[in-house]
Design a protein around this motif. Structure first.
Motif, PDB file in Angstrom:
ATOM      1  N   LEU A 164      19.696   1.929  45.400  1.00 30.22           N
ATOM      2  CA  LEU A 164      20.227   1.050  44.364  1.00 30.22           C
ATOM      3  C   LEU A 164      19.470   1.317  43.063  1.00 30.22           C
ATOM      4  N   PRO A 165      19.856   2.338  42.298  1.00 34.40           N
ATOM      5  CA  PRO A 165      19.094   2.722  41.090  1.00 34.40           C
ATOM      6  C   PRO A 165      18.924   1.589  40.094  1.00 34.40           C
ATOM      7  N   ARG A 166      19.922   0.701  40.000  1.00 36.28           N
ATOM      8  CA  ARG A 166      19.791  -0.401  39.049  1.00 36.28           C
ATOM      9  C   ARG A 166      18.664  -1.353  39.433  1.00 36.28           C
ATOM     10  N   LEU A 167      18.369  -1.383  40.720  1.00 33.88           N
ATOM     11  CA  LEU A 167      17.298  -2.263  41.181  1.00 33.88           C
ATOM     12  C   LEU A 167      15.957  -1.827  40.613  1.00 33.88           C
ATOM     13  N   ARG A 168      15.804  -0.524  40.377  1.00 39.76           N
ATOM     14  CA  ARG A 168      14.537  -0.035  39.820  1.00 39.76           C
ATOM     15  C   ARG A 168      14.283  -0.623  38.447  1.00 39.76           C
ATOM     16  N   ARG A 169      15.317  -0.657  37.612  1.00 40.29           N
ATOM     17  CA  ARG A 169      15.148  -1.213  36.273  1.00 40.29           C
ATOM     18  C   ARG A 169      14.852  -2.706  36.310  1.00 40.29           C
ATOM     19  N   ALA A 170      15.336  -3.376  37.345  1.00 41.29           N
ATOM     20  CA  ALA A 170      15.121  -4.819  37.448  1.00 41.29           C
ATOM     21  C   ALA A 170      13.775  -5.157  38.070  1.00 41.29           C
ATOM     22  N   VAL A 171      13.324  -4.350  39.035  1.00 44.32           N
ATOM     23  CA  VAL A 171      12.143  -4.699  39.837  1.00 44.32           C
ATOM     24  C   VAL A 171      10.867  -4.077  39.295  1.00 44.32           C
ATOM     25  N   PHE A 172      10.944  -2.848  38.789  1.00 48.77           N
ATOM     26  CA  PHE A 172       9.726  -2.140  38.415  1.00 48.77           C
ATOM     27  C   PHE A 172       8.886  -2.868  37.368  1.00 48.77           C
ATOM     28  N   PRO A 173       9.500  -3.438  36.311  1.00 51.06           N
ATOM     29  CA  PRO A 173       8.649  -4.174  35.353  1.00 51.06           C
ATOM     30  C   PRO A 173       7.888  -5.319  36.003  1.00 51.06           C
ATOM     31  N   VAL A 174       8.525  -6.010  36.950  1.00 48.84           N
ATOM     32  CA  VAL A 174       7.855  -7.106  37.646  1.00 48.84           C
ATOM     33  C   VAL A 174       6.692  -6.579  38.485  1.00 48.84           C
ATOM     34  N   LEU A 175       6.916  -5.442  39.149  1.00 54.44           N
ATOM     35  CA  LEU A 175       5.856  -4.857  39.975  1.00 54.44           C
ATOM     36  C   LEU A 175       4.687  -4.385  39.116  1.00 54.44           C
ATOM     37  N   VAL A 176       4.987  -3.826  37.963  1.00 54.43           N
ATOM     38  CA  VAL A 176       3.916  -3.402  37.047  1.00 54.43           C
ATOM     39  C   VAL A 176       3.104  -4.605  36.585  1.00 54.43           C
ATOM     40  N   ILE A 177       3.793  -5.698  36.280  1.00 56.74           N
ATOM     41  CA  ILE A 177       3.098  -6.920  35.868  1.00 56.74           C
ATOM     42  C   ILE A 177       2.191  -7.419  36.992  1.00 56.74           C
ATOM     43  N   SER A 178       2.649  -7.299  38.241  1.00 53.92           N
ATOM     44  CA  SER A 178       1.838  -7.754  39.370  1.00 53.92           C
ATOM     45  C   SER A 178       0.524  -6.993  39.474  1.00 53.92           C
TER      46      SER A 178
END
Length: 262
Positions: free
Chosen positions: A93-107
């Motif tokens: 799900l490539p769109r999931l990367r754009r949605a999830v990665f910023p949150v993971l970086v913040i974590s």
């Protein structure tokens, strides 16, 4: 030309010799400085004194190493599982990367010293907060390594499999996942070095047993020699786990080290 089996141990020893000499030299300088300067053992204990504490308190250190090892391995297994599942979802799900990665970086920007007490407060002094903290610290390098590994797959291989009627899952299993393995093991080696530190820090914040408790009690008792003894054990534990991941790497991808195709 193939190397003889008898020459392998000698080659490994020659490869490790500079590291051994550096470590021994540093310990010798440390020992000489303590002995010649007359500095108090309460400020800087000599390596020989630290080694003596390891021998004298070996039962205490061993009893508290086991909980730390349990927390490390359990948390790391949880971390690997989460990283693989997330990487799988992101790849499909490539769109999931754009949605999830910023949150993971913040974590990953959250200071552990601030998060750890909250996690212990929410989940108590058992194994759960240690698993969560180890997972928080270690899963991101493996996730990034897996995602980058999937993207390193040769387009021609994917095109060939697609032309043969392979499904998306079949392409992933036969091409994308194998391509990610070298990247995954690189992330694994990075993450395992943080796992022990995260487990000890979780114990330091709140636990009933573990090397973190030994370090905390030694600090409160003004025993830097015992504190450093626990630190040495934690370092040896980290090196052992790092060596285990390197061995697993060779077992799974041994053909890469032999210089021949699988």
């Amino acid at each position: 030309m193939a190397h003889s089996p008898s020459g392998a141990p000698a080659a490994r020893l020659a490869h490790s010799l500079p590291t051994l000499l550096s470590v021994l030299s540093a310990l010798a300088v440390w020992e000489l400085y303590v002995r010649l300067s007359g500095i108090s053992a309460l400020v800087l204990p000599a390596p020989s004194r630290v080694a003596g504490q390891i021998v004298a308190h070996r039962e205490l250190l061993w009893a508290n190493t086991l909980p730390t090892l349990q927390a490390t391995l359990t948390g790391f297994a949880f971390s690997v599982s989460v990283a693989f599942v997330l990487s799988l979802l992101i790849d499909f799900l490539p769109r999931l990367r754009r949605a999830v990665f910023p949150v993971l970086v913040i974590s990953q920007t959250l200071p552990l010293v601030a998060i750890a007490p909250l996690v212990v407060l929410w989940f108590g002094f058992g194994l759960t907060p240690k698993i969560l903290l180890v997972g928080l610290v270690t899963f991101f390098p493996m996730l990034v390594a897996l995602v980058d590994g999937y993207e390193s797959t040769e387009p021609d291989i994917e095109a060939l499999l697609g032309s043969m009627g392979a499904s998306r899952w079949s392409i992933f299993r036969r091409a994308r996942f194998p391509s990610a393995m070298p990247y995954f093991f690189a992330g694994l080696r990075i993450s395992i070095t943080y796992a022990v530190v995260a487990a000890i820090f979780a114990e330091y914040v709140g636990a009933r047993a573990g090397l973190g408790i030994v370090i905390l009690n030694a600090k409160n008792s003004f025993r830097p020699d015992l504190m450093l003894a626990a630190v040495v054990i934690s370092s040896l534990l980290t090196l052992a786990l790092f060596g285990a991941t390197a061995l697993l790497h060779r077992m799974v991808l041994g053909w890469r080290f032999a210089g021949v195709a699988p």
